[in-house]
Each structure stands twice: as structure tokens, then as C-alpha cells.
Design a protein around this motif. Structure first.
Motif, mmCIF file in Angstrom:
data_model
loop_
_atom_site.group_PDB
_atom_site.id
_atom_site.type_symbol
_atom_site.label_atom_id
_atom_site.label_comp_id
_atom_site.label_asym_id
_atom_site.label_seq_id
_atom_site.Cartn_x
_atom_site.Cartn_y
_atom_site.Cartn_z
ATOM 1 N N GLU A 209 0.694 -1.295 0.011
ATOM 2 C CA GLU A 209 0.061 0.080 0.006
ATOM 3 C C GLU A 209 0.839 1.188 0.015
ATOM 4 O O GLU A 209 1.655 1.429 0.804
ATOM 5 C CB GLU A 209 -0.823 -0.001 1.279
ATOM 6 C CG GLU A 209 -1.876 -1.144 1.256
ATOM 7 C CD GLU A 209 -1.350 -2.292 1.887
ATOM 8 O OE1 GLU A 209 -0.133 -2.295 2.071
ATOM 9 O OE2 GLU A 209 -2.241 -3.133 1.823
ATOM 10 N N TYR A 212 -0.787 4.846 2.601
ATOM 11 C CA TYR A 212 -0.642 5.081 4.325
ATOM 12 C C TYR A 212 0.787 5.297 4.462
ATOM 13 O O TYR A 212 1.773 4.975 3.854
ATOM 14 C CB TYR A 212 -1.015 3.515 4.792
ATOM 15 C CG TYR A 212 -2.643 3.226 4.687
ATOM 16 C CD1 TYR A 212 -3.416 3.915 5.236
ATOM 17 C CD2 TYR A 212 -2.951 2.348 3.725
ATOM 18 C CE1 TYR A 212 -4.994 3.789 4.904
ATOM 19 C CE2 TYR A 212 -4.278 1.908 3.578
ATOM 20 C CZ TYR A 212 -5.143 2.536 4.257
ATOM 21 O OH TYR A 212 -6.385 2.393 3.859
ATOM 22 N N ALA A 219 0.060 1.164 10.601
ATOM 23 C CA ALA A 219 -0.230 2.148 9.533
ATOM 24 C C ALA A 219 -1.129 3.235 9.871
ATOM 25 O O ALA A 219 -1.863 3.010 10.597
ATOM 26 C CB ALA A 219 -1.051 1.203 8.441
ATOM 27 N N LYS A 221 -2.909 7.117 8.372
ATOM 28 C CA LYS A 221 -3.565 7.930 7.456
ATOM 29 C C LYS A 221 -2.150 8.882 7.119
ATOM 30 O O LYS A 221 -1.564 9.779 8.301
ATOM 31 C CB LYS A 221 -4.833 8.694 7.458
ATOM 32 C CG LYS A 221 -5.363 9.759 6.536
ATOM 33 C CD LYS A 221 -6.502 9.993 6.822
ATOM 34 C CE LYS A 221 -6.992 10.900 5.604
ATOM 35 N NZ LYS A 221 -8.295 11.543 5.658
ATOM 36 N N LYS A 222 -1.990 9.180 6.021
ATOM 37 C CA LYS A 222 -0.798 9.952 5.534
ATOM 38 C C LYS A 222 -1.371 11.447 5.857
ATOM 39 O O LYS A 222 -2.576 11.810 5.610
ATOM 40 C CB LYS A 222 -0.551 9.995 4.114
ATOM 41 C CG LYS A 222 0.463 8.845 3.841
ATOM 42 C CD LYS A 222 1.021 9.001 2.410
ATOM 43 C CE LYS A 222 2.007 7.911 2.213
ATOM 44 N NZ LYS A 222 2.565 7.975 0.752
ATOM 45 N N LEU A 377 -6.272 4.548 10.299
ATOM 46 C CA LEU A 377 -6.316 4.678 8.745
ATOM 47 C C LEU A 377 -6.995 5.835 8.282
ATOM 48 O O LEU A 377 -6.794 6.087 7.063
ATOM 49 C CB LEU A 377 -6.557 3.237 8.116
ATOM 50 C CG LEU A 377 -5.745 2.009 8.771
ATOM 51 C CD1 LEU A 377 -6.664 0.775 7.911
ATOM 52 C CD2 LEU A 377 -4.593 2.002 8.178
#
Length: 902
Positions: A209, A212, A219, A221-222, A377
Motif C-alpha cells: 500500500e 498509508y 499503518a 493515514k498520511k 487509517l
């Protein structure tokens, strides 16, 4: 998806499966293979007994519909074949699987062996922010067609569609999250471990992925940097014209409200003239938009941020979720918004990372960890208010929330730091009164640089400022901190440290001994505090004890013993803090123990101050009569915050807007200006009436055949209330909110109405039976319901009502310590405490209660006031005058009810 899933729903004659007491009356199954619904089966089942009327009412299934249906024994082989080599899936699977197992045994058939999956458990993990996990609520959230709730075929189909959606969600999770969920799933209640394993195997064949951030095996959320934007100068009048035009496009049926426009102009004027301004905006004015629209104009055009503060965190969130998205569509420019709350609202990733590695057998804790993994996430804030935590999840959150500086390991992803950073660059900062006033009194205040502030729900400002200046000690919170530390024999921070060391050092054995001493000493002290309360209060028939005290004046053997006990407790905690040292770099496991010990030390310092020192203001203690020894709470608050507010808050701001639906008494702002010390600031004022037609929407009913509240016993008065409430409900046949002024009254009325069994078609609910949001949601599900509430329901609750009943005029109780001290100060100043304090406060509260009834133009309702003083006392007219113009009827209850029937 190559596995076979059979999604089942049952309708039954009741909840008692054991021993065949209740039986299945309808069976439905949806077969899922290869990710698609392959087959749907449904049949009535003859239970061999009559279906109870309330079940028929709920399900629409009657005896004649099942009389020729097969028995369960007839269909048992078919169901067994269906379940062969399949997963059994249901919403609240333990109910359906338990009933099927029992029916198989009753029919003498072998019970099928298959793994089970609960879509409730799966939804709680994969939808961590959902407000509710009821099937009907999830169906609405995902727009699934659910034509016949409480019918097995409809419920099974919706559950099947929901399960497919949840599987898609599971499939979309990054590999590291799936692996972490798999580790946790061994402690889940259903067989999710196998389901997650399937998706892990599938995931290993897909590209890694990219959307992320993967840090230390977690992991997230950016972070997305906010976009830069272009701003052009525009006049305020042109701005309003453009906003109104955009509102007509975005909001169907939008009409310009004169009151809302007046308020916008007033806020803008106050900002330009740098004035304090008080605005009362009646229900339906659109108050929030009326201050946000001019606030954002000023913030962006003048490049000077505006601070907005609300009474509660929930109102903060409401602005963010509801008003801000609308404003982003209708304003002619972009803007940046930041939300600021206390540290403990934000997740500490360093602590969470360590919590994931712990051996954990507590189900609520495991479920909370799983929810957080999925939530990370999607969240940009790390704010716990986004999460729907299980009841036991709060204990874990106390351990993993932000309580201090972030570690270097996670510094670049610290949610609290990010919230602070956004505050510095925002045009609009949304906070709450508690955070604002605690921050105001700090030397390094984060929000002190904001020159323009809007205080919503401003009638709470005096109370919020007083609480921020005061102190509170909770015996239950102290006990919770002790439990968090634990001992070497129980689970807790001390045990986790000793496990890390692998050997129990003499140091930790000594700490363990002192902790046991602290537990013993604190329990003895808390017993004595309860004894002191009962000694002072006497044998009073009440639910809650409240007693003011002065630590320097109190005498007697019991008080001396209390002072000695708190000194011993303080000595024991001092001993622990002196001997506790960290022999290696401060790891998370040590941080948890150290922060818990420091919290214990801080709580003890507050307790010692409250019980041994001379303090300005008011000190008092409270406890539930039937509570445990840990139910006592000690308080200290200043009685007068006017000077502090003036010097530390209002003087340092260019402009402050105070707004609320309830700020005036007898048509003016004098009481509010005096209470907040604003007279010398010469504030501007505006009173915007509600746009509702109350004369057509509300009837005020005052029964004349009630005893006067002060002329009969509590028992006689409540007996009369119960009779009236039952008769009103029998006539209204709708949703009724009963507002009480004390827990004693609420408990008595709720219990007696419920026990009377005279309203079998009504749901009778107690507001103290859970969180406010849960109680309100439960109340809204019934067409006929009576909800009994106290302080939490007098304001801030938006419930469609047919009738509002106020059992007493909302004067503060005579034993309220702060009110008594204020009254004493007024008497010493030659003023009348009743007319200067008690009456104005009661009128504002009265207006708040009345505001629950009509929330939109289509609402219609009855307002019963069961307190004769509103019609017989001279001050009664002041209460009536505080309401908008409406029809008032003063007759016997039967005459009033007859007029309603017409």
C-alpha cells in the motif's frame, strides 16, 4: 471469496432459548459464496405454542400465519445441510446460534459444527466511528434497503449485504493492520481469526500500500498539507449577499431570516468597534452560522484569527461536522479551521504501540485496540471523541492517551502537537469553555493571543470559569489510579514493569508494600468522609448528600481522624516517590508507571489541600446515599469570579461576543452583565427573537388541582405528580419529556410511573440509565415514550417531542454550597438574594427547559408546568414573561385534557 457463509436471522416467541421455553417462528438464511449472494431461503416455523401479543405487534407474525408451517424438527435436516462446511453469520450471533443449537437439541438432532461470525463484533472493529451498531442504524448508514425490520427474511438480507460490505472493508486494510488484528483476534468472541487469516493470505499477493504511512509496524493515514489559497478583498455587504445566494443553492427551501442577518451585522460591528457584545438569539435563529459567517470574514480579510468556544466537546464536534462543511461550500474564499481540546483527548502512539505488544485477555481492551488500528487509517486528529469506544475501553484510553511530551520515536506523528500546530495557522479555532478557562489561567497559555473571541452557550461562562479556578477530588478516580498501578499480585503498571525486569527487585517489593498500605489508608479515609457526610446531614430521605465544610473550622473526633488519615496517606505516597527510581532509559512501560504514580501524588496533594488548608471560596463534598465508599467527591470553587474574568480574560481581548438562547431576564441583560462583571466594559447588546410562531405551535398548560409544592410533604407532592403524568401521557399518546429539578424527584417519579403498569404501551425511560446520547437515541426509537431527566436534559438536547412536563420551577436547591455563599455575600451587601440571584437563575433555567419543546417550524407541542407557584406567586409572572407569546390555559387537569382531545 471462496469460503461459504450462511447469514441467518430468526424471529422467536421470546428471548428464553434454554429448555425450549421460547421457540423459533421464522427462519431465514442468505448463502454467500465467491463474494456474492447465491441463495435466499425463508420459512415460517410452527412453534407449537401461541405467539405473545407483543411479539406479534413487533414482528407482524400471528398464530394463523404459522399454524400450517413446518415444525423445526421438519426443517432441521435442511438447515444442517445448509450449514455444512460453512461459516454461521448473524447480527448478534450469540442469540441466533444459541436458539438454533437449543432447537436442534430439543428436536433430537445433532448440532452442526461450524465457526461463527458476529457482524456486530466485525462492525465494531471495522467501523470504529459509527454512532450505533444496531442493524437498522447500519442499514441507514450504508443505504441498504430494509423494508421490514424484525422480519427474518428482511433482517437476513440486510445482514448479508452488510457482511459483504464489511468483508470489502477488511480486504482494503493494509497488511500490517491485518496482521495486528489477527494477533488480537484470538481474544475475540467469534471466529474472526480465520476470516482475517484468509485476507492476510490474499493480501500477501498484492502490491504494498502506498497511501498509508507505515511506522514501527502501525499503518496511519498520511498527513496532507493544507492547500494554499487565494483571497481577494470584498466588502462585508457584498460578502453577505454572496453568502446568502450560495445558501439558497446549497440549502433547499432556505429563506433569509431577519434575526440571523441582524446578528451577523452585530457581530461584525462589535469586531470593528472592538467591543464586548451580548446577544440572545432565540431557538431557530441560526445562531451558529450567524456568528461564524462574520467571524470568518474578519479572520480571512484582516488575517487575524478568531477563537470560538462552546460549552461542551460535543458542540465543538457539531460545529466541525455540520457547520464547517456547509461554510466551505458557501463562502467566497477558503479558510483553515483548527480544533483544540485537552491533552487526554488525543492518542499517544508511543503508548499505543507498547499496548499492542502486551499480553492482554480483557475483551473490551482487545476490541478497543482493534478499533484504534482501523481508526488510525482514517483519522487526522487522533481525537478520542471520533471513536465509539466499548464501555471498558475508557480504562485502556486512560493508559494510552497523551499526558505529556511525546517520545522522539513518534514525535513527527504526535496528534496533540499537530493540533497545537494547526492552531497557530488557523483562521478559526474551535475550543470548549473548560479548556479555554484552564488555559486562560496558565502562564504559558496557548490561546491568550487571540484578540477576538466568541463564547457560545455563554450562560455557562460563570460556572466554567469558577470550575477552572477550583479543584476537585474524586475518591473513585483515586481508586482508578491505584488500580492502574496495581500490585505485584494484580494486573497493572507495576506488574508490567516487573515482567520487563524478569525478576522482582527489593525496590519493587518495597513499593508493593507501600501501595497496599495506601489502598488500606485511602479506603479508611473514604469511609470516614462518608461517615462525616451522614453525620452532618442526618437521616434524610434523599438520593445525594451535599455538605459544605471549612477545613479550618470543623471540629470533633471524626474530623481529627480524617486529618490524621490524609496526612498518613500523603506520607505513604511521599515514601513511594522517594524510593522509586528508573534504572534504565525511560521506556513506555516505565512511563506508564511513572505517570500513574505522579497522578496519584497530584491527587493526594489536592485532597490534602481540601481537607487541611484554609481556602478562599467554597469547599464541599458530595456522595450518593446508596453509593460505595468511593462515591464521595470533594470540591473547591471561588464564589465570585467577576474580578478574575475581568483581569485575566476580558481586559486582554479586543472584542468578545457572548451569545446564547437564554441570556436575558425580564427582557434585559442586567443579571448576566452583573454575574460576569461586564458592566464597566459598556457592552453592546442585541436580543433576537425566535422566528417560530409559538402562539400556533405551543399551548402552556397549568393544572389548578395540584398541591402547592411547599405546603405538602415530598411524598404527597410526588404522588400528585405521578397521577398527573400518567393522565397526561394517556391523553397525549406520544413522546413526553419530564424535566425534574432533583435526582430524588426524578428517581421517585420514574420508579412510580414505571411500577404503576398503567401505561403498558409506553416505554418509560430513566435519563440516568446510560450516557445522554444513548438515552436520547433510545427515546427517539419509540412513538410512545416518557423520559425522566434532570440537569443533563434541560438544554443541549434536540429531541422531537409531543409534550414537555416541568414538575417544578427550576430554583437551585437550598443546599447548593456556591449559591448559599453568593446569597450570603448579597445579604451582606444589602441586596435581596432571591430577587438578585435565585430568581434570575431560575428564569434562565426555565427558558432553557422550555427550549426543548419546539426545535423547528413544523413542531407542535404541549408544555405542562406542574408547579402552582407560576400562577399563585407574585414572581410567577416573571417566568411567564420570559417566554415568547403563546396560549396559556389555567384549569383543572381534566378540563385541560378535554380541551386537548378536541
Amino acid at each position: 471469496m471462496s469460503m461459504k457463509y450462511v447469514v441467518v436471522d430468526l424471529e422467536t416467541t421470546g428471548n428464553a432459548a434454554k429448555g425450549g421455553i421460547d421457540k423459533i417462528i421464522e427462519f431465514a438464511a442468505v448463502v454467500i459464496e465467491n463474494g456474492e449472494i447465491q441463495e435466499v431461503l425463508s420459512t415460517f416455523v410452527n412453534p407449537g405454542k401461541s405467539i405473545p401479543p407483543f411479539i406479534s405487534e413487533l414482528t407482524g407474525i400471528y398464530d394463523e400465519m404459522v399454524s400450517r408451517a413446518p415444525s423445526f424438527a421438519d426443517i432441521a435436516p435442511m438447515i444442517a445441510d445448509l450449514l455444512e462446511n460453512a461459516y454461521f453469520v448473524a447480527h448478534n450471533v450469540h442469540f441466533d446460534w444459541g436458539f438454533l443449537r437449543e432447537e436442534f437439541m430439543q428436536a433430537g438432532q445433532p448440532v452442526p459444527h461450524c465457526p461463527v461470525i458476529d457482524t456486530v463484533e466485525l462492525a465494531r472493529i471495522l467501523l470504529p466511528t459509527a454512532e450505533s451498531y444496531k442493524l437498522s442504524d447500519l442499514a441507514k448508514q450504508f443505504q441498504l434497503q430494509h423494508d421490514n425490520p424484525h422480519r427474518a427474511d428482511s433482517d437476513a438480507m440486510v445482514t448479508g449485504e452488510l457482511f459483504l460490505l464489511l468483508c470489502e472493508k477488511l480486504q482494503s486494510l493494509p497488511f500490517v493492520t491485518l496482521c495486528s488484528l489477527h494477533e488480537l483476534s484470538r481474544g475475540f468472541q467469534t471466529d474472526l481469526e480465520q476470516l482475517i487469516s484468509f485476507y492476510i493470505l490474499h493480501k500477501e499477493q498484492t502490491p504494498y500500500e502506498q497511501h498509508y504511512d507505515i511506522q514501527h509496524g502501525i499503518a496511519l493515514k498520511k498527513y496532507v498539507s493544507p492547500k494554499s489559497f487565494y483571497k481577494e478583498s470584498i466588502s462585508f455587504s457584498a460578502y453577505l449577499a454572496q453568502v446568502n445566494a450560495n445558501l439558497q443553492v446549497e440549502m433547499q427551501g432556505f429563506e433569509r431570516r431577519t434575526g440571523q442577518m441582524l446578528m451577523m451585522q452585530k457581530v461584525h460591528e462589535a469586531f470593528i468597534e472592538e467591543r464586548v457584545c451580548l446577544i440572545e438569539a432565540g431557538t431557530g435563529t441560526g445562531k451558529t452560522l450567524a456568528y461564524l459567517i462574520p467571524a470568518l470574514f474578519h479572520a480571512v480579510q484582516e488575517e487575524e484569527p478568531v477563537l470560538v468556544s462552546t460549552q461542551t466537546v460535543q458542540l465543538q464536534q457539531q460545529i466541525l461536522d455540520k457547520e464547517i462543511p456547509l461554510l466551505e461550500k458557501i463562502l467566497p474564499f477558503s479558510f483553515k479551521v483548527a480544533v483544540m481540546k485537552g491533552r487526554k483527548h488525543y492518542l499517544c502512539l508511543h503508548k499505543f504501540e507498547h499496548a499492542l505488544l502486551e499480553e492482554d485477555k480483557n475483551y473490551d481492551s482487545l476490541l478497543t485496540k482493534a478499533k484504534i488500528l482501523v481508526w488510525l487509517l482514517q483519522t487526522e486528529t487522533g481525537d478520542v471523541d471520533e471513536l465509539n469506544l466499548p464501555s471498558g475501553g475508557r480504562f485502556l484510553w486512560e493508559r494510552i492517551c497523551n499526558t505529556g511530551p511525546s517520545s522522539m520515536r513518534w514525535e513527527n506523528r504526535c496528534f496533540y502537537k499537530r493540533a497545537q500546530h494547526q492552531v497557530y495557522f488557523a483562521d478559526l479555532v474551535i475550543t470548549n469553555h473548560a479548556f479555554l478557562f484552564h488555559d486562560t489561567y496558565k502562564e504559558d497559555a496557548l490561546l491568550k493571543s487571540y484578540p477576538r473571541v466568541i463564547l457560545d452557550e455563554a450562560h455557562h461562562i460563570e460556572e466554567a470559569a469558577s470550575q477552572a479556578l477550583g479543584e476537585k477530588f474524586s475518591c473513585l478516580q483515586f481508586q482508578a489510579t491505584l488500580s492502574r498501578i496495581g500490585t505485584l499480585e494484580t494486573e497493572g503498571a507495576l506488574t508490567r514493569v516487573s515482567k520487563r525486569l524478569e525478576t522482582i527487585s527489593p525496590l519493587f517489593k518495597e513499593i508493593n508494600d507501600w501501595l497496599k498500605e495506601i489502598k488500606f489508608e485511602s479506603d479508611e479515609l473514604f469511609r470516614m468522609l462518608r461517615a462525616f457526610l451522614f453525620e452532618k446531614q442526618g437521616n434524610i430521605d434523599t438520593v445525594r448528600l451535599i455538605q459544605a465544610y471549612d477545613a479550618q473550622i470543623e471540629k470533633g473526633k471524626l474530623w481529627r481522624a480524617i486529618r490524621e488519615a490524609v496526612n498518613r496517606l500523603s506520607h505513604s505516597i511521599d515514601k513511594i516517590m522517594k524510593i522509586y527510581t528508573v534504572e534504565e532509559p525511560l521506556s513506555v512501560v516505565y512511563e506508564d508507571l511513572q505517570s500513574a504514580l505522579m497522578a496519584l501524588e497530584k491527587q493526594c496533594e489536592i485532597l490534602k489541600r481540601l481537607l487541611t488548608q484554609k481556602l478562599d471560596g467554597v469547599t464541599w463534598m458530595e456522595a450518593d446515599v446508596k453509593g460505595t465508599l468511593h462515591s464521595t467527591i470533594l470540591y473547591h470553587q471561588p464564589a465570585d469570579v467577576r474580578d478574575v474574568l475581568a483581569q485575566r480574560f476580558f481586559t486582554n481581548r479586543k472584542s468578545v461576543i457572548l451569545t446564547s438562547a437564554t441570556m436575558t431576564v425580564k427582557g434585559n441583560f442586567d443579571y448576566m452583565m452583573h454575574a460576569l462583571g461586564l458592566s464597566s466594559f459598556l457592552p453592546m447588546t442585541l436580543c433576537v427573537p425566535s422566528p417560530f410562531s409559538y402562539q400556533n405551535q405551543v399551548s402552556l398548560m397549568i393544572p389548578t388541582d395540584l398541591p402547592h409544592v411547599n405546603e405538602v410533604s415530598f411524598e404527597a407532592y410526588t404522588a400528585a405528580m405521578v397521577t398527573h403524568i400518567i393522565e397526561i401521557a394517556a391523553t397525549v399518546q406520544g413522546r413526553i419529556l419530564v424535566l425534574c429539578t432533583s435526582y430524588d424527584m426524578q428517581k421517585r417519579l420514574y420508579t412510580e410511573v414505571k411500577d404503576s403498569e398503567t401505561l403498558p404501551q409506553f416505554a418509560v425511560l430513566n435519563a440516568n440509565a446510560g450516557s445522554r446520547s444513548r438515552v436520547v437515541k433510545n427515546f427517539q426509537q419509540f412513538e410512545k415514550a416518557i423520559l425522566f431527566g434532570t440537569s443533563s436534559l434541560w438544554e443541549g438536547v434536540d429531541i422531537p417531542l409531543d409534550c414537555l412536563i416541568m414538575v417544578r420551577l427550576p430554583f437551585a436547591p437550598p443546599n447548593d454550597p456556591v449559591m448559599r455563599r453568593k446569597g450570603q455575600a448579597l445579604r451582606e451587601a444589602g441586596e435581596n438574594p432571591f430577587s438578585a440571584l435565585s430568581l434570575p437563575q431560575a428564569i434562565i433555567r426555565f427558558k432553557q427547559g422550555f427550549g426543548r419543546l419546539i426545535r423547528k417550524e413544523s413542531d407542535r407541542g404541549l408544555f405542562f408546568v406542574l408547579d402552582r407557584r407560576i400562577a399563585t406567586k407574585s414572581y410567577g409572572k416573571d417566568f411567564l414573561a420570559s417566554l415568547p407569546e403563546l396560549a396559556v390555559y389555567e384549569k383543572s387537569l381534566q378540563e385541560l385534557l378535554c380541551s386537548i382531545k378536541k
